[in-house]
Design a protein around this motif. Structure first.
Motif, PDB file in Angstrom:
ATOM      1  N   PHE A 185      72.662  13.086  30.467  1.00 26.78           N
ATOM      2  CA  PHE A 185      72.118  14.025  28.657  1.00 26.78           C
ATOM      3  C   PHE A 185      73.834  15.509  28.954  1.00 26.78           C
ATOM      4  O   PHE A 185      73.748  15.908  28.052  1.00 26.78           O
ATOM      5  N   LEU A 186      74.772  15.806  29.695  1.00 27.49           N
ATOM      6  CA  LEU A 186      75.554  15.933  30.236  1.00 27.49           C
ATOM      7  C   LEU A 186      76.913  15.723  30.794  1.00 27.49           C
ATOM      8  O   LEU A 186      76.697  15.450  31.855  1.00 27.49           O
ATOM      9  N   ASN A 187      77.921  15.642  30.400  1.00 23.22           N
ATOM     10  CA  ASN A 187      78.974  14.971  30.741  1.00 23.22           C
ATOM     11  C   ASN A 187      80.187  15.816  29.768  1.00 23.22           C
ATOM     12  O   ASN A 187      80.564  15.307  29.216  1.00 23.22           O
ATOM     13  N   SER A 188      80.974  16.232  30.903  1.00 21.71           N
ATOM     14  CA  SER A 188      82.012  17.240  30.834  1.00 21.71           C
ATOM     15  C   SER A 188      82.907  17.906  31.545  1.00 21.71           C
ATOM     16  O   SER A 188      82.801  17.601  32.361  1.00 21.71           O
ATOM     17  N   ASN A 189      84.017  16.974  31.583  1.00 20.72           N
ATOM     18  CA  ASN A 189      85.836  17.418  32.445  1.00 20.72           C
ATOM     19  C   ASN A 189      85.492  17.185  34.355  1.00 20.72           C
ATOM     20  O   ASN A 189      85.527  17.318  35.090  1.00 20.72           O
ATOM     21  N   GLY A 190      84.650  15.494  33.559  1.00 19.75           N
ATOM     22  CA  GLY A 190      84.283  15.064  35.042  1.00 19.75           C
ATOM     23  C   GLY A 190      82.970  15.112  35.715  1.00 19.75           C
ATOM     24  O   GLY A 190      82.578  14.397  36.515  1.00 19.75           O
ATOM     25  N   PHE A 191      82.169  16.129  35.001  1.00 14.66           N
ATOM     26  CA  PHE A 191      81.128  16.570  35.960  1.00 14.66           C
ATOM     27  C   PHE A 191      79.888  16.459  34.861  1.00 14.66           C
ATOM     28  O   PHE A 191      79.455  15.837  33.843  1.00 14.66           O
ATOM     29  N   GLN A 192      78.606  15.416  35.591  1.00 14.44           N
ATOM     30  CA  GLN A 192      77.584  14.968  35.057  1.00 14.44           C
ATOM     31  C   GLN A 192      76.211  15.089  35.743  1.00 14.44           C
ATOM     32  O   GLN A 192      76.029  15.853  36.969  1.00 14.44           O
ATOM     33  N   LEU A 193      75.298  15.463  34.299  1.00 11.35           N
ATOM     34  CA  LEU A 193      74.015  16.269  34.554  1.00 11.35           C
ATOM     35  C   LEU A 193      73.275  15.205  33.937  1.00 11.35           C
ATOM     36  O   LEU A 193      73.514  14.975  32.661  1.00 11.35           O
ATOM     37  N   GLY A 194      72.192  14.144  34.361  1.00 12.20           N
ATOM     38  CA  GLY A 194      71.197  13.690  33.982  1.00 12.20           C
ATOM     39  C   GLY A 194      70.047  13.283  34.776  1.00 12.20           C
ATOM     40  O   GLY A 194      70.007  13.973  35.567  1.00 12.20           O
ATOM     41  N   LEU A 195      69.380  12.036  34.261  1.00 15.12           N
ATOM     42  CA  LEU A 195      67.893  11.730  34.459  1.00 15.12           C
ATOM     43  C   LEU A 195      68.136  10.127  35.078  1.00 15.12           C
ATOM     44  O   LEU A 195      68.828   9.286  34.951  1.00 15.12           O
ATOM     45  N   GLN A 196      67.578   9.596  36.475  1.00 14.88           N
ATOM     46  CA  GLN A 196      68.042   8.748  37.070  1.00 14.88           C
ATOM     47  C   GLN A 196      66.129   7.830  36.798  1.00 14.88           C
ATOM     48  O   GLN A 196      64.646   8.492  37.555  1.00 14.88           O
ATOM     49  N   ALA A 197      66.044   6.674  36.597  1.00 17.68           N
ATOM     50  CA  ALA A 197      64.931   6.022  36.712  1.00 17.68           C
ATOM     51  C   ALA A 197      64.792   4.833  37.477  1.00 17.68           C
ATOM     52  O   ALA A 197      65.942   4.075  37.623  1.00 17.68           O
ATOM     53  N   ASP A 198      63.875   4.808  38.484  1.00 23.34           N
ATOM     54  CA  ASP A 198      63.672   3.641  39.469  1.00 23.34           C
ATOM     55  C   ASP A 198      62.985   2.851  39.970  1.00 23.34           C
ATOM     56  O   ASP A 198      61.421   4.085  39.877  1.00 23.34           O
ATOM     57  N   VAL A 199      62.805   2.139  40.203  1.00 25.59           N
ATOM     58  CA  VAL A 199      61.867   0.615  40.323  1.00 25.59           C
ATOM     59  C   VAL A 199      62.137   0.517  41.631  1.00 25.59           C
ATOM     60  O   VAL A 199      63.011  -0.069  41.930  1.00 25.59           O
ATOM     61  N   GLU A 200      61.107   0.978  42.534  1.00 27.87           N
ATOM     62  CA  GLU A 200      61.459   0.685  44.052  1.00 27.87           C
ATOM     63  C   GLU A 200      59.785  -0.711  44.857  1.00 27.87           C
ATOM     64  O   GLU A 200      59.428  -0.801  44.315  1.00 27.87           O
ATOM     65  N   LEU A 201      61.349  -0.782  45.615  1.00 24.49           N
ATOM     66  CA  LEU A 201      60.022  -2.773  46.226  1.00 24.49           C
ATOM     67  C   LEU A 201      60.111  -1.827  47.847  1.00 24.49           C
ATOM     68  O   LEU A 201      61.757  -1.647  47.744  1.00 24.49           O
ATOM     69  N   PHE A 202      60.239  -1.673  48.633  1.00 23.82           N
ATOM     70  CA  PHE A 202      59.967  -1.420  49.784  1.00 23.82           C
ATOM     71  C   PHE A 202      59.143  -1.891  51.213  1.00 23.82           C
ATOM     72  O   PHE A 202      57.905  -2.339  50.830  1.00 23.82           O
ATOM     73  N   GLY A 203      59.183  -2.015  52.536  1.00 23.55           N
ATOM     74  CA  GLY A 203      58.355  -2.111  53.226  1.00 23.55           C
ATOM     75  C   GLY A 203      59.237  -1.127  54.457  1.00 23.55           C
ATOM     76  O   GLY A 203      60.132  -0.560  54.683  1.00 23.55           O
ATOM     77  N   ASP A 204      58.031  -1.777  55.621  1.00 24.62           N
ATOM     78  CA  ASP A 204      58.541  -0.693  56.494  1.00 24.62           C
ATOM     79  C   ASP A 204      57.412  -1.166  57.712  1.00 24.62           C
ATOM     80  O   ASP A 204      56.293  -1.823  57.874  1.00 24.62           O
ATOM     81  N   ASN A 205      57.916  -1.390  59.143  1.00 21.34           N
ATOM     82  CA  ASN A 205      57.429  -1.989  59.927  1.00 21.34           C
ATOM     83  C   ASN A 205      56.114  -1.106  61.144  1.00 21.34           C
ATOM     84  O   ASN A 205      55.945  -1.222  61.891  1.00 21.34           O
TER      85      ASN A 205
ATOM     86  N   ASN B 156      60.082   6.361  39.548  1.00 19.40           N
ATOM     87  CA  ASN B 156      60.015   7.627  39.695  1.00 19.40           C
ATOM     88  C   ASN B 156      61.456   7.831  38.320  1.00 19.40           C
ATOM     89  O   ASN B 156      62.298   6.621  38.758  1.00 19.40           O
ATOM     90  N   ALA B 157      61.303   8.872  37.906  1.00 20.77           N
ATOM     91  CA  ALA B 157      62.351   9.697  37.291  1.00 20.77           C
ATOM     92  C   ALA B 157      62.358  10.981  38.241  1.00 20.77           C
ATOM     93  O   ALA B 157      61.533  11.576  38.670  1.00 20.77           O
ATOM     94  N   LYS B 158      64.023  11.555  38.063  1.00 23.72           N
ATOM     95  CA  LYS B 158      64.275  12.159  38.915  1.00 23.72           C
ATOM     96  C   LYS B 158      65.532  12.584  38.222  1.00 23.72           C
ATOM     97  O   LYS B 158      66.330  11.723  37.891  1.00 23.72           O
ATOM     98  N   PRO B 159      66.132  14.110  38.671  1.00 19.87           N
ATOM     99  CA  PRO B 159      67.362  14.097  38.604  1.00 19.87           C
ATOM    100  C   PRO B 159      68.570  14.027  39.478  1.00 19.87           C
ATOM    101  O   PRO B 159      69.138  13.473  40.529  1.00 19.87           O
TER     102      PRO B 159
END
Length: 215
Positions: free
Chosen positions: A107-127, A141-144
């Motif tokens: 939502f902010l993109n100026s002079n090569g700099f970006q600030l925004g929001l990222q949405a992830d869909v996670e699949l994961f495993g752990d032994n 989840n969503a995060k900046p």
């Protein structure tokens, strides 16, 4: 009218094609946490949690502000618990994997700099660890994020995991002894701020650093 629609469609396709870029890169993150408990000046117990994750990412920049992608990688965790009365020490290691489709909007993109929001869909495993928990789960989840275009092709970015909002659901299975058939199961549901880590190893992962190349 038909010619007008065809002209507009071709113009849109030309615009998207001219601005779209394929992305390939990698990510790394991790951290360490130490806690200690005492009573009347006497040490009772301490715990050290540490871990890191490393992965690759592929993406497609639809335009200057929107991007879709896929991350995949592994993470490792070690937990050391120590008690002082009696004097005991246990160390647990775990190795996990994750696959994460994601969407970014700057939502902010100026002079090569970006600030925004990222949405992830996670699949994961752990032994888990030796004779410990084996886990599989998923979450959203969503995060900046912040990013900077070092050149026309190279981009560095940081995912700000410590202020993520989302949920995950983890299914755990525990073997109580080596080669034992006796198993226990436990399911965990998390929702709220900072629910963005796919593995226990990632709970110390406050920031994920990435480097990518745009074709």
């Amino acid at each position: 009218m038909k010619k007008l629609f065809i002209t507009l469609a071709l113009a849109a396709a030309t615009f998207v094609g001219a601005n779209a870029q394929f992305i390939i890169g990698g990510t790394i993150g991790g951290g360490v946490n130490f806690t200690k408990a005492s009573y009347d000046g006497d040490d009772l117990a301490s715990s050290t949690n540490g871990g890191f994750n490393i992965g690759v990412k592929l993406g497609y920049a639809i335009n200057d502000n929107m991007e879709i992608g896929l991350k995949a990688g592994i993470d490792w965790m070690q937990v050391t618990n120590k008690t002082y009365s009696p004097d005991t020490k246990t160390t647990t290691d775990g190795l996990g994997w994750y696959v994460t489709p994601n969407f970014r909007y700057a939502f902010l993109n100026s002079n090569g700099f970006q600030l925004g929001l990222q949405a992830d869909v996670e699949l994961f495993g752990d032994n888990g660890a030796s004779y410990g928990w084996n886990s599989f789960g998923f979450g959203i989840n969503a995060k900046p994020f912040v990013a900077y275009n070092v050149t026309d092709h190279f981009v560095v970015d940081a995912e700000l995991n410590f202020i993520g909002l989302g949920f995950n659901y983890i299914m755990n299975t525990e073997e109580t002894a080596p080669y034992a058939d006796d198993e226990h199961k436990a399911n965990v549901f998390n929702f709220g701020l900072n629910v963005n880590s796919n593995q226990a190893a990632a709970t110390m992962n406050l920031v994920t650093i990435g480097l990518a190349y745009k074709f």
